[in-house]
Structure formats: C-alpha cells, structure tokens
Scaffold this motif. Structure first.
Motif, short mmCIF file in Angstrom:
data_model
loop_
_atom_site.label_atom_id
_atom_site.label_comp_id
_atom_site.label_asym_id
_atom_site.label_seq_id
_atom_site.Cartn_x
_atom_site.Cartn_y
_atom_site.Cartn_z
N SER A 338 52.05 -1.40 50.57
CA SER A 338 51.76 -1.05 49.17
C SER A 338 50.54 -0.13 49.06
CB SER A 338 51.52 -2.31 48.35
OG SER A 338 50.37 -2.99 48.82
N ASP A 339 49.57 -0.32 49.97
CA ASP A 339 48.39 0.55 50.01
C ASP A 339 47.73 0.64 48.64
OD1 ASP A 339 46.58 2.18 51.35
OD2 ASP A 339 47.64 4.01 50.76
N ALA A 340 47.67 -0.53 47.93
CA ALA A 340 47.08 -0.54 46.59
C ALA A 340 46.67 -1.96 46.23
CB ALA A 340 48.06 -0.01 45.56
N GLN A 351 49.16 -5.19 31.44
CA GLN A 351 47.88 -4.77 30.89
C GLN A 351 46.77 -5.18 31.84
OE1 GLN A 351 47.79 -6.72 26.93
NE2 GLN A 351 47.23 -4.70 26.15
N VAL A 352 45.83 -4.26 32.10
CA VAL A 352 44.65 -4.57 32.90
C VAL A 352 43.44 -4.10 32.09
CG1 VAL A 352 43.43 -4.26 35.07
CG2 VAL A 352 45.94 -4.28 35.04
N LEU A 353 42.58 -5.06 31.74
CA LEU A 353 41.47 -4.77 30.84
C LEU A 353 40.16 -5.33 31.38
CD1 LEU A 353 43.27 -5.95 27.55
CD2 LEU A 353 43.18 -3.61 28.44
N ASN A 354 39.10 -4.55 31.26
CA ASN A 354 37.74 -5.03 31.58
C ASN A 354 37.68 -5.71 32.94
OD1 ASN A 354 36.68 -4.27 28.93
ND2 ASN A 354 37.91 -5.99 28.15
N THR A 355 38.28 -5.07 33.90
CA THR A 355 38.37 -5.62 35.26
C THR A 355 37.67 -4.68 36.24
OG1 THR A 355 40.37 -6.92 34.84
CG2 THR A 355 40.01 -6.21 37.11
N ALA A 356 37.00 -5.28 37.22
CA ALA A 356 36.29 -4.50 38.24
C ALA A 356 37.10 -4.46 39.52
CB ALA A 356 34.92 -5.13 38.50
N PHE A 357 37.37 -3.25 40.01
CA PHE A 357 38.01 -3.04 41.30
C PHE A 357 36.94 -2.58 42.27
CE2 PHE A 357 41.37 -2.83 38.27
CZ PHE A 357 42.53 -3.24 38.92
N ARG A 358 36.87 -3.22 43.43
CA ARG A 358 35.85 -2.81 44.38
C ARG A 358 36.31 -3.05 45.81
NH1 ARG A 358 31.70 -7.39 42.02
NH2 ARG A 358 32.39 -9.17 43.28
N SER A 359 35.88 -2.15 46.69
CA SER A 359 36.17 -2.23 48.13
C SER A 359 37.67 -2.36 48.38
CB SER A 359 35.42 -3.40 48.76
OG SER A 359 34.02 -3.26 48.59
N ILE A 360 38.43 -1.39 47.84
CA ILE A 360 39.89 -1.39 47.97
C ILE A 360 40.30 -0.39 49.05
CG2 ILE A 360 42.08 -1.02 46.77
CD1 ILE A 360 40.40 -3.41 45.72
N ASP A 361 41.14 -0.82 49.96
CA ASP A 361 41.66 0.05 51.02
C ASP A 361 42.96 0.70 50.52
OD1 ASP A 361 42.14 1.35 53.37
OD2 ASP A 361 42.92 -0.41 54.42
N VAL A 388 36.87 2.43 45.89
CA VAL A 388 38.33 2.54 46.02
C VAL A 388 38.62 3.74 46.93
CG1 VAL A 388 40.49 2.93 44.78
CG2 VAL A 388 38.69 1.50 43.76
N ALA A 389 39.23 3.48 48.08
CA ALA A 389 39.38 4.52 49.09
C ALA A 389 40.33 5.63 48.64
CB ALA A 389 39.89 3.90 50.40
N GLY A 390 41.39 5.28 47.90
CA GLY A 390 42.33 6.29 47.43
C GLY A 390 42.05 6.65 45.99
N ASP A 391 43.06 7.26 45.35
CA ASP A 391 42.93 7.56 43.94
C ASP A 391 43.05 6.28 43.11
OD1 ASP A 391 42.70 10.26 44.50
OD2 ASP A 391 44.89 10.59 44.34
N VAL A 392 42.60 6.34 41.90
CA VAL A 392 42.78 5.19 41.02
C VAL A 392 44.26 5.00 40.73
CG1 VAL A 392 42.32 4.25 38.72
CG2 VAL A 392 40.48 5.34 40.02
N PHE A 393 44.97 6.10 40.38
CA PHE A 393 46.40 6.04 40.08
C PHE A 393 47.16 6.82 41.14
CE2 PHE A 393 44.09 5.87 36.05
CZ PHE A 393 44.57 4.69 35.51
#
Length: 396
Positions: A338-340, A351-361, A388-393
């Motif tokens: 999936s690489d996400a 829906q994804v709201l007010n969430t922190a994404f960090r240290s994503i491969d 986030v190593a890749g793009d957000v989307f």
C-alpha cells in the motif's frame, strides 16, 4: 484406685490423636486439614463448602467438570503442579464469593505457573465468577494448541465475570483464543502481576470493560490476534493500556478485518499498537469511527518506532457514513504494497479531520483507482503532516 498412675498414658493417647488431626499444610481446622478431591467427584453435581481452613480442598489432577460445580463463599482450593479444572460442554462452574469471603483458586506452590488454570468449554448460563481469585496459574497447557492462562475460554463458551482478580499467571491472565463467545460480562476485575493480562481475537475485545484494572503485568497491554470481527456494533473501550495487534495463524493472518455489517467505535484516548506487517481493514458495508478529543487523541502506532513499522489503515468499497477519523495520530505506518498510512480501494467514503500524520514510510493517502488522487467520497481538513516520505496524496 490411684488415677494419677494412669494419667501419663491417657495424656499420650490424647496427644497422639491431636497430632494425627493436624493439617499437613499447617492449617489446624475442624475437619483436620484440606480434603483431597477425587477427580471422579467432578463428573456429578458437586458443592464445595467453606470448611473454615486456610486451604479447604486440594486437587492433584486435571479434573474434568461434567456436571454443575458450585463453590461457596470463602472456599480456597489449592492445585498441585500441572493440575487444573476443565469445564466440559455439559458442565458449569458457579463460584460466587463476597467481598469479605472471596473464593480462591491457587497453587500449592506460590509461584507463577504452579498449576494449569481453569478452562471453560460450556456456554451454560450458570458459568459465573464473582469475587473470586485465580492466582499462580498459567502452567502446563491444556492441549496441543498450547492454551495457557489463568482462565481460558474455549470456542462458543460463555461466562459472567466480575469483581475477580487474576494474578501471577505465567502466561495470559485471561485467554480468549477462540471464537463465537457468549460472554455476558467481564467487569470490575483486576489483572495484575501476570506475564500478559489478556489475549483476545479482534471479535472479542469489545467484551473488555474499562471498569477492569490492568497493572504491573510484565507485558502490560491487551494482545489482539489479527482476525475478522463479527457483524454488529461494538465499542473498543479505553482500558488505560494499549491494544497490541499481532499476526496469527503462523503469520498468515496479518490484518484485523471489520466485516460487512460491522461498525466499530473507538473511544478517545485508545492506543492501538501494530506489530510489523499488521494493519486494520474496513470492508464493504463496514464502518469505523475513531473520534478522539484534543486532549485525548486516538493513537495508531507501530510496535517498532520507525517509519514503515506497520502497514496502515485500509478502506475498501465501504460507503458507511460512520467512517471518520478525528483528533487522532497516525504514525510509523506505510509498510507493504500500500505504501501509505491510509489506503483506499474503490472510492470508499471517509473523513479525516484534525489528525496528525508523522514518520510515514510512503504517502499519507493512496487512491488505488485513479492517478492522480481523485476519490470523490473522501474529505479531509485540519490535518498535519510531519515526516511523510512520499506525497500527501498519491494515486494508484
């Protein structure tokens, strides 16, 4: 006649009988010591009464309970090495103590793993444990499946359990290693000083109530075996310790899968730790709501604290209005194909709201059906992305 002449002999006889009346475990009592229970006694209805001793009964075998076993308040049963109770399909166990007179299941040796524990196979409504203590169990397994724990429930088994304590198990305190349980209640219990407090497959973790206490266990988390849930609406409560998801079936099953007709609500403050290669999947017609609070976010994290420590969250086909992640943290995800952190298949609603994404491969989100990303049923706002190593989307 000179009675004094015969006194020494009479005194000797009295002393001899008194010595024979001593409890071999050092407990003087009205019945002369613990009663060794014959294993065959458990194949008929049996009531064990409080005999007023520190240890009332001893079991030196793997006793098979094939009828109704009733244990009265204040009873203490001590089990020899590798012994235990196995409540069969036709049996039941009712052990209802009181706050001042609990029922105690213990080992003759006060060490973790001194005896096997209690295995329940039946779903009898008479299976009740209240104000009971199970301690020093988790020794020799009951079967070739290596089922070990203080209390083990077989497939289709049922129980009501409250105000109990399971402690000093050499394995799990409570082992829910099977399916289709008829559990009526697990509440206000204490799991302490065990190797692990609880093992359960994903379909059973909703039985664990936050009124329970989990403390001072070697591995102080709920071990969740990756598996499918059942249809229904369930809440994964904030138990004060993490849920740790692990592979099962010799590493074949790695995703916890919410099946069609299943909706899971995750309480604020819940911590979900995922072992390497594991993840969470929300199928078609399933729903997943993980709404935390600013001061109590829901944490999705890896056991390994490095990018790619676990797979991520997968949403496939589902159009449930319940699919919502808010006030959460998603970290160390992105391993696998999936690489996400969040992978979407067939334009699921989310829906994804007010969430922190960090240290994503990899990417934060991946849309498997279009390139570039173009899921019309997805919305997000107020999120942050750090490391986030890749793009957000990302597209397919």
């Amino acid at each position: 006649m000179n009675l004094l002449k015969y006194f020494p002999l009479g005194l000797f006889v009295v002393m001899a009988f008194a010595a024979c009346d001593l409890d071999p475990l050092g407990n003087d009592g009205p019945s002369g010591g613990p009663e060794l229970l014959d294993c065959s006694a458990f194949r008929e209805n049996l009531t064990l009464e409080d005999r007023g001793l520190d240890v009332d009964y001893i079991v030196d075998c793997r006793a098979f309970v094939d009828a109704d076993l009733t244990i009265e308040p204040g009873v203490t049963i001590a089990f020899e090495s590798d012994s235990g109770l196995q409540v069969g399909d036709n049996g039941s166990i009712t052990a209802i103590g009181t706050m001042n007179n609990p029922i105690i299941f213990t080992g003759t040796d006060k060490i973790a793993g001194a005896w096997s524990g209690i295995l329940i196979e039946s779903a009898d409504v008479k299976n009740r444990l209240e104000h009971a203590v199970i301690e020093y169990a988790g020794g020799a397994p009951f079967n070739s499946n290596d089922d070990r724990g203080g209390l083990i429930l077989w497939a289709d088994a049922g129980i009501s359990m409250n105000n109990c304590r399971i402690s000093n198990s050499a394995a799990y305190g409570l082992n829910l290693a099977y399916y289709d349980y008829e559990i009526r209640d697990i509440s206000s219990c204490t799991f302490t000083d065990n190797r692990d407090p609880v093992f359960a497959f994903a379909e059973a973790i909703h039985f664990l109530d936050k009124s329970n206490t989990f403390a001072n266990n070697v591995n102080n988390y709920i071990t969740v075996g990756s598996s499918a849930t059942l249809p229904g609406t369930f809440t994964w409560q904030n138990l004060g310790i993490p849920y740790r998801f692990i592979p099962t079936n010799f590493g074949i099953t790695t995703y916890t899968r919410l099946v069609s007709g299943c909706t899971v609500n995750v309480e604020p403050g819940v911590v979900m730790e995922f072992s390497t290669g594991t993840g969470l999947e929300v199928d078609d017609n399933a729903g997943f709501t993980a709404v935390g609070a600013p001061a109590m976010p829901i944490l999705f994290t890896g056991v390994d604290k490095a990018p790619g420590g676990w797979e991520g969250l997968y949403f496939g086909f589902t159009q449930s209005v319940n699919n919502r992640i808010e006030h959460a943290i998603v970290e160390y995800a992105g391993a696998g194909d999936s690489d996400a952190a969040i992978y979407m298949w067939a334009n699921p609603r989310l829906q994804v709201l007010n969430t922190a994404f960090r240290s994503i491969d990899g990417c934060a989100y991946r849309d498997s059906n279009s390139d570039p990303f173009d899921n019309p049923n997805f919305s997000e706002s107020g999120n942050t992305y750090d490391g986030v190593a890749g793009d957000v989307f990302c597209g397919s």
